[in-house]
Each structure stands twice: as structure tokens, then as C-alpha cells.
Design a protein around this motif. Structure first.
Motif, PDB file in Angstrom:
ATOM      1  N   LEU A 109       0.830  -1.214   0.000  1.00  0.00           N
ATOM      2  CA  LEU A 109       0.000   0.000   0.000  1.00  0.00           C
ATOM      3  C   LEU A 109       0.857   1.253   0.000  1.00  0.00           C
ATOM      4  O   LEU A 109       0.527   2.237  -0.686  1.00  0.00           O
ATOM      5  CB  LEU A 109      -0.925   0.004   1.218  1.00  0.00           C
ATOM      6  CG  LEU A 109      -2.136  -0.898   1.148  1.00  0.00           C
ATOM      7  CD1 LEU A 109      -2.990  -0.727   2.404  1.00  0.00           C
ATOM      8  CD2 LEU A 109      -2.974  -0.624  -0.076  1.00  0.00           C
ATOM      9  N   ALA A 110       1.934   1.254   0.755  1.00  0.00           N
ATOM     10  CA  ALA A 110       2.823   2.423   0.793  1.00  0.00           C
ATOM     11  C   ALA A 110       3.415   2.688  -0.585  1.00  0.00           C
ATOM     12  O   ALA A 110       3.483   3.847  -1.035  1.00  0.00           O
ATOM     13  CB  ALA A 110       3.927   2.209   1.822  1.00  0.00           C
ATOM     14  N   GLN A 111       3.833   1.637  -1.280  1.00  0.00           N
ATOM     15  CA  GLN A 111       4.370   1.793  -2.634  1.00  0.00           C
ATOM     16  C   GLN A 111       3.300   2.310  -3.595  1.00  0.00           C
ATOM     17  O   GLN A 111       3.573   3.137  -4.456  1.00  0.00           O
ATOM     18  CB  GLN A 111       4.935   0.463  -3.144  1.00  0.00           C
ATOM     19  CG  GLN A 111       6.207   0.043  -2.468  1.00  0.00           C
ATOM     20  CD  GLN A 111       7.349   0.996  -2.785  1.00  0.00           C
ATOM     21  OE1 GLN A 111       7.478   1.509  -3.893  1.00  0.00           O
ATOM     22  NE2 GLN A 111       8.180   1.244  -1.796  1.00  0.00           N
ATOM     23  N   LEU A 112       2.085   1.811  -3.437  1.00  0.00           N
ATOM     24  CA  LEU A 112       0.976   2.251  -4.289  1.00  0.00           C
ATOM     25  C   LEU A 112       0.673   3.730  -4.045  1.00  0.00           C
ATOM     26  O   LEU A 112       0.459   4.490  -4.996  1.00  0.00           O
ATOM     27  CB  LEU A 112      -0.256   1.387  -4.025  1.00  0.00           C
ATOM     28  CG  LEU A 112      -1.399   1.468  -5.009  1.00  0.00           C
ATOM     29  CD1 LEU A 112      -0.936   1.154  -6.424  1.00  0.00           C
ATOM     30  CD2 LEU A 112      -2.506   0.514  -4.594  1.00  0.00           C
ATOM     31  N   ARG A 113       0.681   4.145  -2.787  1.00  0.00           N
ATOM     32  CA  ARG A 113       0.460   5.566  -2.464  1.00  0.00           C
ATOM     33  C   ARG A 113       1.562   6.439  -3.067  1.00  0.00           C
ATOM     34  O   ARG A 113       1.294   7.516  -3.605  1.00  0.00           O
ATOM     35  CB  ARG A 113       0.406   5.771  -0.949  1.00  0.00           C
ATOM     36  CG  ARG A 113      -0.903   5.445  -0.347  1.00  0.00           C
ATOM     37  CD  ARG A 113      -0.977   5.901   1.110  1.00  0.00           C
ATOM     38  NE  ARG A 113      -1.851   4.999   1.806  1.00  0.00           N
ATOM     39  CZ  ARG A 113      -1.464   4.060   2.655  1.00  0.00           C
ATOM     40  NH1 ARG A 113      -0.202   3.928   2.957  1.00  0.00           N
ATOM     41  NH2 ARG A 113      -2.336   3.269   3.229  1.00  0.00           N
TER      42      ARG A 113
END
Length: 163
Positions: A109-113
Motif C-alpha cells: 500500500l505504501a508503494q501504491l500511495r
């Protein structure tokens, strides 16, 4: 002639019979315990598999939306729908996953954000490094899920570069 009482042989046979029954019961209880523990470990596998696949699908839907949609009002509405769904899927992962899988989901999720923010700042920019990081986070999540569910890695060389 022997001096043994007549009931001694019957008593000895009865004791051996009871001993055999006791040993059989202990073995049966032990086997039942092992089977129950194995079933407990695997009881949630089907549910986990579904939750993990839904999480990956929701993350991929957000990724596709970032890459393919123009930034207008419809984009914003669809973005909200997709990120709400992804949040729900992420919470399901938190409920059922082990700590390493939960951490991998959080990293994905952090990478997607980060990818979303970068494409928002520079819609036409080259974000190859971020796509690679996102793909690596996805593969780490999948790898940890496979380990948790005791699923063998597929044979051969397989890469999924699109995400």
C-alpha cells in the motif's frame, strides 16, 4: 504341578487386555490431537486465500486507475470507490494474516500511495523505478502469502511486469 491359583492366569490375561486397551486409547487420543491441530492450522486457508486475492485485485484496480484515467471529476469519484474497497480488503488482511504478511500488505500500500502521488505531481513523468518498487512489493506479498499457506512456488521463470 504348580502352586499357582486357578484364577491367576485369568487375572494376568485380563490385566494384559486392559493394558492393551489403555495403550490403544492413548494412541487414538494422540492421533486425534495431531489431526485437530493440523485442521486448525489449515481451517482458515480457503478464507485467507480469498482475502489475499481480493486485496491484490483491489490494489491492481487502483494501480490501473492511476495509470489509465484522465484526472477529472469522474476520476475522483472512481478513485474514492476503489480506495475505499482497497481499505476494506486491507483490513480483512489485517484480521486474518500473520505479522509478516500484514507488513508486506502495508508495504504494498505504501508503494501504491507513493506511485499515486508521483503520477499526480508528474502525470507524464517516467515512473519506471516506482513501478519496479511496486512490482517488488507485490511479489514480496505473494511470496509471504505462499509461505503462510504452504503453497509451493511455481516452477520455471515467471514474471508479471505489469504491476
Amino acid at each position: 504341578m504348580t502352586d499357582a491359583p486357578w484364577w491367576g492366569t485369568a487375572l494376568l490375561a485380563g490385566l494384559f487386555g486392559l493394558g492393551g486397551v489403555a495403550v490403544a486409547q492413548v494412541v487414538a487420543i494422540r492421533l486425534e490431537g495431531v489431526r485437530n491441530r493440523r485442521e486448525d492450522q489449515r481451517r482458515w486457508h480457503t478464507e485467507r486465500r480469498h482475502v489475499y486475492a481480493s486485496f491484490l485485485a483491489a490494489a491492481y484496480a487502483v494501480y490501473r486507475h492511476i495509470r489509465s484515467s484522465p484526472r477529472d471529476e469522474a476520476y475522483a469519484l472512481r478513485w474514492r470507490e476503489l480506495t475505499d474497497d482497497l481499505t476494506v480488503r486491507h483490513q480483512e488482511v489485517h484480521l486474518l494474516a500473520s505479522t509478516p504478511v500484514t507488513a508486506a500488505a502495508q508495504a504494498l500500500l505504501a508503494q501504491l500511495r507513493e506511485f499515486a502521488e508521483a503520477t499526480k505531481r508528474q502525470p507524464d513523468g517516467n515512473h519506471e523505478a516506482l513501478r519496479d518498487s511496486l512490482s517488488q512489493a507485490r511479489m514480496r506479498f505473494i511470496s509471504l502469502v505462499r509461505a503462510e499457506l504452504d503453497v509451493a512456488e511455481p516452477g520455471g521463470s515467471f514474471t508479471f511486469r505489469n504491476f
